[in-house]
Motif scaffolding. Structure first.
Motif, PDB file in Angstrom:
ATOM      1  N   LEU A  16     -48.607   0.979-101.908  1.00  0.00           N
ATOM      2  CA  LEU A  16     -47.915   1.717-102.964  1.00  0.00           C
ATOM      3  C   LEU A  16     -48.027   3.219-102.753  1.00  0.00           C
ATOM      4  O   LEU A  16     -49.049   3.729-102.312  1.00  0.00           O
ATOM      5  CB  LEU A  16     -48.505   1.363-104.330  1.00  0.00           C
ATOM      6  CG  LEU A  16     -48.248  -0.056-104.848  1.00  0.00           C
ATOM      7  CD1 LEU A  16     -48.993  -0.262-106.156  1.00  0.00           C
ATOM      8  CD2 LEU A  16     -46.766  -0.310-105.030  1.00  0.00           C
ATOM      9  N   TYR A  17     -46.959   3.942-103.083  1.00  0.00           N
ATOM     10  CA  TYR A  17     -46.997   5.402-103.113  1.00  0.00           C
ATOM     11  C   TYR A  17     -47.649   5.854-104.415  1.00  0.00           C
ATOM     12  O   TYR A  17     -47.623   5.147-105.424  1.00  0.00           O
ATOM     13  CB  TYR A  17     -45.587   5.980-103.024  1.00  0.00           C
ATOM     14  CG  TYR A  17     -44.892   5.727-101.702  1.00  0.00           C
ATOM     15  CD1 TYR A  17     -45.337   6.360-100.555  1.00  0.00           C
ATOM     16  CD2 TYR A  17     -43.806   4.863-101.607  1.00  0.00           C
ATOM     17  CE1 TYR A  17     -44.708   6.139 -99.337  1.00  0.00           C
ATOM     18  CE2 TYR A  17     -43.178   4.638-100.392  1.00  0.00           C
ATOM     19  CZ  TYR A  17     -43.629   5.279 -99.254  1.00  0.00           C
ATOM     20  OH  TYR A  17     -43.015   5.059 -98.063  1.00  0.00           O
ATOM     21  N   ASN A  18     -48.229   7.050-104.377  1.00  0.00           N
ATOM     22  CA  ASN A  18     -48.889   7.558-105.578  1.00  0.00           C
ATOM     23  C   ASN A  18     -47.939   8.320-106.487  1.00  0.00           C
ATOM     24  O   ASN A  18     -48.361   8.938-107.455  1.00  0.00           O
ATOM     25  CB  ASN A  18     -50.074   8.454-105.200  1.00  0.00           C
ATOM     26  CG  ASN A  18     -49.657   9.656-104.366  1.00  0.00           C
ATOM     27  OD1 ASN A  18     -48.476   9.832-104.098  1.00  0.00           O
ATOM     28  ND2 ASN A  18     -50.618  10.463-103.962  1.00  0.00           N
ATOM     29  N   THR A  19     -46.642   8.298-106.181  1.00  0.00           N
ATOM     30  CA  THR A  19     -45.646   8.963-107.013  1.00  0.00           C
ATOM     31  C   THR A  19     -44.306   8.250-106.865  1.00  0.00           C
ATOM     32  O   THR A  19     -44.057   7.582-105.855  1.00  0.00           O
ATOM     33  CB  THR A  19     -45.494  10.453-106.623  1.00  0.00           C
ATOM     34  OG1 THR A  19     -44.404  11.027-107.359  1.00  0.00           O
ATOM     35  CG2 THR A  19     -45.190  10.597-105.145  1.00  0.00           C
ATOM     36  N   ASP A  20     -43.449   8.400-107.872  1.00  0.00           N
ATOM     37  CA  ASP A  20     -42.128   7.774-107.835  1.00  0.00           C
ATOM     38  C   ASP A  20     -41.111   8.595-107.047  1.00  0.00           C
ATOM     39  O   ASP A  20     -39.988   8.132-106.833  1.00  0.00           O
ATOM     40  CB  ASP A  20     -41.590   7.587-109.260  1.00  0.00           C
ATOM     41  CG  ASP A  20     -42.354   6.519-110.015  1.00  0.00           C
ATOM     42  OD1 ASP A  20     -42.957   5.659-109.343  1.00  0.00           O
ATOM     43  OD2 ASP A  20     -42.358   6.561-111.246  1.00  0.00           O
ATOM     44  N   ARG A  21     -41.470   9.796-106.647  1.00  0.00           N
ATOM     45  CA  ARG A  21     -40.467  10.696-106.065  1.00  0.00           C
ATOM     46  C   ARG A  21     -39.829  10.146-104.801  1.00  0.00           C
ATOM     47  O   ARG A  21     -38.683  10.462-104.475  1.00  0.00           O
ATOM     48  CB  ARG A  21     -41.080  12.067-105.783  1.00  0.00           C
ATOM     49  CG  ARG A  21     -42.240  12.059-104.817  1.00  0.00           C
ATOM     50  CD  ARG A  21     -42.793  13.459-104.601  1.00  0.00           C
ATOM     51  NE  ARG A  21     -41.854  14.324-103.935  1.00  0.00           N
ATOM     52  CZ  ARG A  21     -42.198  15.200-102.995  1.00  0.00           C
ATOM     53  NH1 ARG A  21     -43.466  15.316-102.647  1.00  0.00           N
ATOM     54  NH2 ARG A  21     -41.304  15.951-102.421  1.00  0.00           N
ATOM     55  N   TYR A  22     -40.550   9.286-104.054  1.00  0.00           N
ATOM     56  CA  TYR A  22     -40.003   8.778-102.798  1.00  0.00           C
ATOM     57  C   TYR A  22     -38.998   7.640-103.021  1.00  0.00           C
ATOM     58  O   TYR A  22     -38.260   7.288-102.114  1.00  0.00           O
ATOM     59  CB  TYR A  22     -41.134   8.294-101.899  1.00  0.00           C
ATOM     60  CG  TYR A  22     -42.197   9.334-101.672  1.00  0.00           C
ATOM     61  CD1 TYR A  22     -41.885  10.567-101.099  1.00  0.00           C
ATOM     62  CD2 TYR A  22     -43.511   9.112-102.059  1.00  0.00           C
ATOM     63  CE1 TYR A  22     -42.855  11.541-100.910  1.00  0.00           C
ATOM     64  CE2 TYR A  22     -44.488  10.076-101.875  1.00  0.00           C
ATOM     65  CZ  TYR A  22     -44.147  11.289-101.293  1.00  0.00           C
ATOM     66  OH  TYR A  22     -45.113  12.251-101.110  1.00  0.00           O
ATOM     67  N   SER A  23     -38.983   7.065-104.232  1.00  0.00           N
ATOM     68  CA  SER A  23     -38.086   5.940-104.497  1.00  0.00           C
ATOM     69  C   SER A  23     -36.794   6.380-105.193  1.00  0.00           C
ATOM     70  O   SER A  23     -35.937   5.545-105.466  1.00  0.00           O
ATOM     71  CB  SER A  23     -38.807   4.902-105.366  1.00  0.00           C
ATOM     72  OG  SER A  23     -39.145   5.467-106.619  1.00  0.00           O
ATOM     73  N   GLN A  24     -36.650   7.677-105.478  1.00  0.00           N
ATOM     74  CA  GLN A  24     -35.500   8.144-106.244  1.00  0.00           C
ATOM     75  C   GLN A  24     -34.365   8.659-105.365  1.00  0.00           C
ATOM     76  O   GLN A  24     -33.428   9.275-105.854  1.00  0.00           O
ATOM     77  CB  GLN A  24     -35.952   9.247-107.209  1.00  0.00           C
ATOM     78  CG  GLN A  24     -36.959   8.759-108.241  1.00  0.00           C
ATOM     79  CD  GLN A  24     -37.414   9.865-109.176  1.00  0.00           C
ATOM     80  OE1 GLN A  24     -36.864  10.966-109.158  1.00  0.00           O
ATOM     81  NE2 GLN A  24     -38.410   9.587-110.003  1.00  0.00           N
ATOM     82  N   SER A  36     -42.750  16.212-116.251  1.00  0.00           N
ATOM     83  CA  SER A  36     -42.477  14.777-116.232  1.00  0.00           C
ATOM     84  C   SER A  36     -41.619  14.363-115.046  1.00  0.00           C
ATOM     85  O   SER A  36     -41.611  13.189-114.669  1.00  0.00           O
ATOM     86  CB  SER A  36     -41.795  14.358-117.534  1.00  0.00           C
ATOM     87  OG  SER A  36     -42.647  14.589-118.634  1.00  0.00           O
ATOM     88  N   ASP A  37     -40.868  15.287-114.480  1.00  0.00           N
ATOM     89  CA  ASP A  37     -40.045  14.991-113.309  1.00  0.00           C
ATOM     90  C   ASP A  37     -39.898  16.262-112.478  1.00  0.00           C
ATOM     91  O   ASP A  37     -39.100  17.144-112.799  1.00  0.00           O
ATOM     92  CB  ASP A  37     -38.664  14.480-113.719  1.00  0.00           C
ATOM     93  CG  ASP A  37     -37.899  13.916-112.523  1.00  0.00           C
ATOM     94  OD1 ASP A  37     -38.254  14.262-111.376  1.00  0.00           O
ATOM     95  OD2 ASP A  37     -36.968  13.131-112.729  1.00  0.00           O
ATOM     96  N   TRP A  64     -40.860   1.075 -97.611  1.00  0.00           N
ATOM     97  CA  TRP A  64     -42.232   0.659 -97.879  1.00  0.00           C
ATOM     98  C   TRP A  64     -43.151   1.018 -96.717  1.00  0.00           C
ATOM     99  O   TRP A  64     -42.802   0.859 -95.544  1.00  0.00           O
ATOM    100  CB  TRP A  64     -42.298  -0.852 -98.079  1.00  0.00           C
ATOM    101  CG  TRP A  64     -42.017  -1.294 -99.480  1.00  0.00           C
ATOM    102  CD1 TRP A  64     -40.797  -1.530-100.038  1.00  0.00           C
ATOM    103  CD2 TRP A  64     -42.992  -1.573-100.490  1.00  0.00           C
ATOM    104  NE1 TRP A  64     -40.937  -1.929-101.337  1.00  0.00           N
ATOM    105  CE2 TRP A  64     -42.284  -1.965-101.648  1.00  0.00           C
ATOM    106  CE3 TRP A  64     -44.371  -1.530-100.533  1.00  0.00           C
ATOM    107  CZ2 TRP A  64     -42.923  -2.324-102.831  1.00  0.00           C
ATOM    108  CZ3 TRP A  64     -45.007  -1.880-101.711  1.00  0.00           C
ATOM    109  CH2 TRP A  64     -44.287  -2.275-102.839  1.00  0.00           C
TER     110      TRP A  64
END
Length: 409
Positions: A16-24, A36-37, A64
């Motif tokens: 898992l990545y430690n942030t959502d930024r790579y999935s956006q 928040s973003d 992934w």
């Protein structure tokens, strides 16, 4: 044999990545951003005009990260399991790791994130325990030993790169990922006549184009071009230990007990930036970090200055820069992590310690981090950062001494 077991396993694990930024999807992270973003440029909810992207560009096709893990293990027991041993051979391939790749500064951000880094770790885990002496009315002795030997290797970089330089670190496919990238120091040039001269140009040897003078370091010119630069730096040492483990013993004689536990980490080195900063006071005086405040550590006698060559500290080549093997030191160590001695008062027929009052009573004396055996004499070799740098600012691990009593009611 009293026990025999064979274990085989293989698995693929997502990381898992430690942030959502790579999935956006493709995006920048903005310095002045909404907490928040971080992709949204604002300051406390108010849109900003300047949007620097210094944290890097997240590009297309980020996927992934995952690990392929294989393990072969064997469990053995002898003499009615008085001696137990466990051996595990493992191989781990971390694949598709995300890495910030440096980009030209004209793009306005420091790096571009790409998948494709792969690292292999292989090694062996060994655990041995034994009841050496076993007698209820006399001496009992049990011992344990465990250790791990690990070897790592970089097997791939994003985009098919064979090497990558990030700051003072170099990643090279086929080499260990925990190696230091350093100049090789061979002493000092006491006079100008000692400095090699290029017969073709008639110019003295230089460092990044700056000619060396008397009082400058004698760095090894690996490629023989009479100019010391990053092409002359080599990978050496490991800042991760090659061998780690522990050794413990438990002795019981009637109502007396003695326990101790050693921990060891061998085959590792550290880069002593504390000593480098001490000598490089000329370039540290105007810095904005703690190394510019001499009073913090300069009074401490952590090393002998006569062990190091005295260069001209005002030289333009920065002779005391930390990325040289002059400050590379052996950081292997063995520590007595814990020791305790106790006496069991249980079993008295009368008095305060009688069996009617307490089920068990143990008076003990214990200590932790009692002593360290290490060739590193400038501090605690355990207090390095995750890249093997020793600054002298890390919080020391205290020695503790405890006297206590345990009561079983």
């Amino acid at each position: 044999f009293s026990t025999f077991g064979l274990r085989l396993s293989y698995g693929k694990f997502g990381k898992l990545y430690n942030t959502d930024r790579y999935s956006q999807g493709p995006a920048y992270v903005v310095d002045a951003s909404w907490p928040s973003d971080p992709h949204i440029g604002s300051y406390v909810g108010i849109a900003t005009a300047t949007r620097p992207y210094t944290q890097g560009w997240v590009g297309y096709g980020i996927g992934w990260q995952y690990s392929n893990k294989a393990n072969v293990g064997i469990d053995l027991g002898f003499f009615k399991n008085r001696l137990l041993a466990s051996f595990d051979l493992y191989n781990t391939d971390d694949k598709n790791l995300l890495l910030p790749i440096p980009v030209p500064e004209e793009l306005g951000y420091s790096s571009a994130y790409q998948n494709g880094m792969s690292v292999n770790n292989k090694g062996i885990d060994v655990s041995i325990s034994g009841k050496i002496l076993e007698n209820e009315k006399s001496l009992n002795w049990t011992t344990t030993l465990n250790f791990n030997v690990n070897k790592n290797k970089l097997t791939a970089l994003p985009g098919g790169l064979t090497s990558l330089i990030i700051g003072n670190r170099k990643l090279e496919v086929g080499k260990s990922i925990d190696a230091f990238w350093l100049y090789q120091n061979n002493g000092i040039y006491n006079t100008i006549s000692d400095i090699p001269v290029n017969s073709k140009t008639g110019l003295r040897e230089s460092f990044n184009g700056v000619m060396l003078n008397a009082g400058d370091p004698k760095w090894k010119d690996v490629n023989g071009d009479y100019d010391i630069n990053s092409q002359d730096k080599v990978l050496m040492g490991h800042y991760l230990p090659v061998l780690t483990g522990g050794f413990g013993n438990n002795f019981n004689y009637r109502k007396f007990s003695l326990n101790f536990q050693f921990y060891f980490a061998l085959g590792q080195k550290l880069l002593n930036q504390q000593i480098a900063n001490h000598f490089d006071f000329v370039n540290n005086d105007n810095s904005t970090n703690l190394s510019s405040v001499k009073e913090i550590t300069f009074w401490e006698k952590t090393f002998n200055p006569s062990d190091y060559p005295i260069y001209n500290p005002w030289s333009s080549v920065v002779p005391y820069q930390s990325d040289q093997n002059l400050f590379l030191q052996n950081a292997s160590y063995v520590k007595l992590r814990a020791v305790s001695f106790g006496y069991d008062f249980s079993g008295a027929n009368n008095g305060f310690f009688s069996k009617k009052r307490f089920k068990s009573i143990l008076l003990y004396i214990s200590a932790t981090n009692v002593f360290t055996i290490s060739p590193f004499k400038n501090g605690d070799p355990e207090l390095v950062d995750y890249l093997g740098n020793y600054t002298g600012y890390n919080q020391g691990i205290p020695k503790t001494y405890t006297v206590g009593i345990k009561l079983g009611i």
